[in-house]
Motif scaffolding. Sequence first.
Motif, PDB file in Angstrom:
ATOM      1  N   LYS A   1      -7.576   0.773   3.875  1.00 22.88           N
ATOM      2  CA  LYS A   1      -8.738   1.667   3.798  1.00 22.88           C
ATOM      3  C   LYS A   1      -9.695   1.261   2.674  1.00 22.88           C
ATOM      4  CE  LYS A   1      -7.448   5.394   0.620  1.00 22.88           C
ATOM      5  NZ  LYS A   1      -6.008   5.412   0.246  1.00 22.88           N
TER       6      LYS A   1
ATOM      7  N   GLY B   1      -2.683   3.223  -6.467  1.00 21.16           N
ATOM      8  CA  GLY B   1      -3.057   3.732  -7.795  1.00 21.16           C
ATOM      9  C   GLY B   1      -2.592   2.830  -8.921  1.00 21.16           C
TER      10      GLY B   1
ATOM     11  N   GLU C   1       1.511  -0.023  -2.491  1.00 21.95           N
ATOM     12  CA  GLU C   1       0.361  -0.145  -1.585  1.00 21.95           C
ATOM     13  C   GLU C   1      -0.940  -0.155  -2.365  1.00 21.95           C
ATOM     14  OE1 GLU C   1       1.025   3.560   0.241  1.00 21.95           O
ATOM     15  OE2 GLU C   1       2.599   2.866   1.564  1.00 21.95           O
TER      16      GLU C   1
ATOM     17  N   GLY D   1      -4.709  -0.796  -3.277  1.00 21.05           N
ATOM     18  CA  GLY D   1      -5.955  -1.135  -2.601  1.00 21.05           C
ATOM     19  C   GLY D   1      -6.862  -1.803  -3.614  1.00 21.05           C
ATOM     20  N   ARG D   2      -7.410  -0.976  -4.493  1.00 19.96           N
ATOM     21  CA  ARG D   2      -8.394  -1.433  -5.470  1.00 19.96           C
ATOM     22  C   ARG D   2      -7.908  -2.618  -6.311  1.00 19.96           C
ATOM     23  NH1 ARG D   2     -12.655   1.688  -7.895  1.00 19.96           N
ATOM     24  NH2 ARG D   2     -11.879   3.606  -6.949  1.00 19.96           N
TER      25      ARG D   2
ATOM     26  N   TYR E   1     -13.078  -0.405  -2.180  1.00 21.68           N
ATOM     27  CA  TYR E   1     -13.736   0.888  -1.921  1.00 21.68           C
ATOM     28  C   TYR E   1     -15.256   0.879  -1.952  1.00 21.68           C
ATOM     29  CZ  TYR E   1      -9.082   2.792  -2.357  1.00 21.68           C
ATOM     30  OH  TYR E   1      -7.766   3.037  -2.171  1.00 21.68           O
TER      31      TYR E   1
END
Length: 470
Positions: free
Chosen positions: A73, A240, A329, A331-332, A433
């Motif tokens: 995402k 996170g 997991e 993302g950023r 993001y």
Amino acid sequence: MKPLMHGTLPLTARLEPWMEAVLADPAGCRELIETFGSPVNLHDFSALGRNAGELRAAAAEHSVDFQVYLACKANKTIGAIDAAVNADGGVDVASFHELNQALRRGVDPDQVIVTAAVKSRALLALALDNGVVVSLDNRDEAEDLLEVAAVRGVRARVALRLASANPLLPPTRFGLRADRWLGFLRGVHVPDRLEVAGIHFHLNGYSAEHRALVLAESLRLVDALAGLGHAPGFIDMGGGIPMSYLDDSGQWTAFWEALAGQPAGSEDVTWKADSLGSVGTNPGTGVYPYHQEPVRGPWLDAVLGSRPAGTPETIAELLVARNLQLRCEPGRSLLDGCGMTLAAVAFVKERSDGVPLLGLHMNRTQCRSTSADFLLDPILLHAAEPRRAREPFSGFLVGAYCIEEELILRRRFVFPRGAAPNDLIAFPNTAGYLMHIVESASHQLPLAVNLVRDGGGWVPDRIEDRVLRA
Ligand SMILES: *Cc1c(COP(=O)(O)O)cnc(C)c1O
């Protein structure tokens, strides 16, 4: 060389070498904008393997079996999926389309987890048909999954999404408490229909301490599940995992001090004296901590080395003793250094009260996360013959949506040598993001094209195929 643009309080982005090379070629940037429109998102995933490697090295130090799943995402490109796979990682998907893309791209179903907050039957069916683990959020979802699995005559593989009952943590809408999961599993006779492959959680914020607390709680749940005949093989601690966009912590503190000291009515630091959710000199929770420590490897080391209250063993030792794989997991922090957004200047003008404005061919959803502002200085390239002489000024970046509050960024910027139409502005480090999470096609303005590095050049990401065919 002095930058052609910086915040009244500068926040200077850390740049990857590939970004420096792109910025050193303004004519090449102009060509990309002319071919693909403004803004255009550039992706070079060379940093992703390094980011994953930092995490792997920290886990290896503790002899912990470990795997990384890119949270799709955070960036919708197929290039990001490929990069995760090339780094020997998996993917975390949050919708039918994300799962479908990953499977069609050839990702091993064993290297996929479905964590969608709400799951359609189509998504559950696709996961079941491919043996993909589903992170179960609640009992109704479990019933849906069991129904779809019964029709197909297959056994569902799930991770129980754990909502911590620890009063030190804020309440969460995600998952269920351990007692609720145990009650559910006792109440229905499921082992032949449901395999509890692991435990999953994902926390708000970036606290290593909170991760350690919920890992300890997950370990207790694993032990309780063993009593019910289940043998979970992993704990997935979600995302996170922190990163830093700024190298200079001094800039970060100076910015918040100046913002706290901004007199009411002054716009020296931000548009209409916006406090960006801060309380005094404390950055608010409304923005990402663009500078923080520790990040990635050292942060994971702190999680793994911590000892839950009442145990002599570290989290790492407790995982190893139970033969559990640790998963995460990000993302950023996995996409750190992987993207940059280029946009063209449309106009230079004054607000009715004389405040200078620089208009861009983009809208504010094209460089924005779910937080109040993106706190990095963009980079101005004098890329065109100016129509009029460029004059120094300080003002704000405005965009294409027909709204007074359509600010691309909410901070005030200084342009010591001015700017002109067709000059370019680069937003650094936007792959996580900033490009996609809230982008909208409002006003029927097209979404930005996504380009991926291909050898020396740039090609449209394969996700564009769908758009081009439509
Ligand atoms: C958003 C999300 C992530 C990624 O979070 P980052 O802060 O980008 O690392 C991982 N897992 C789940 C379940 C998420 O919702």
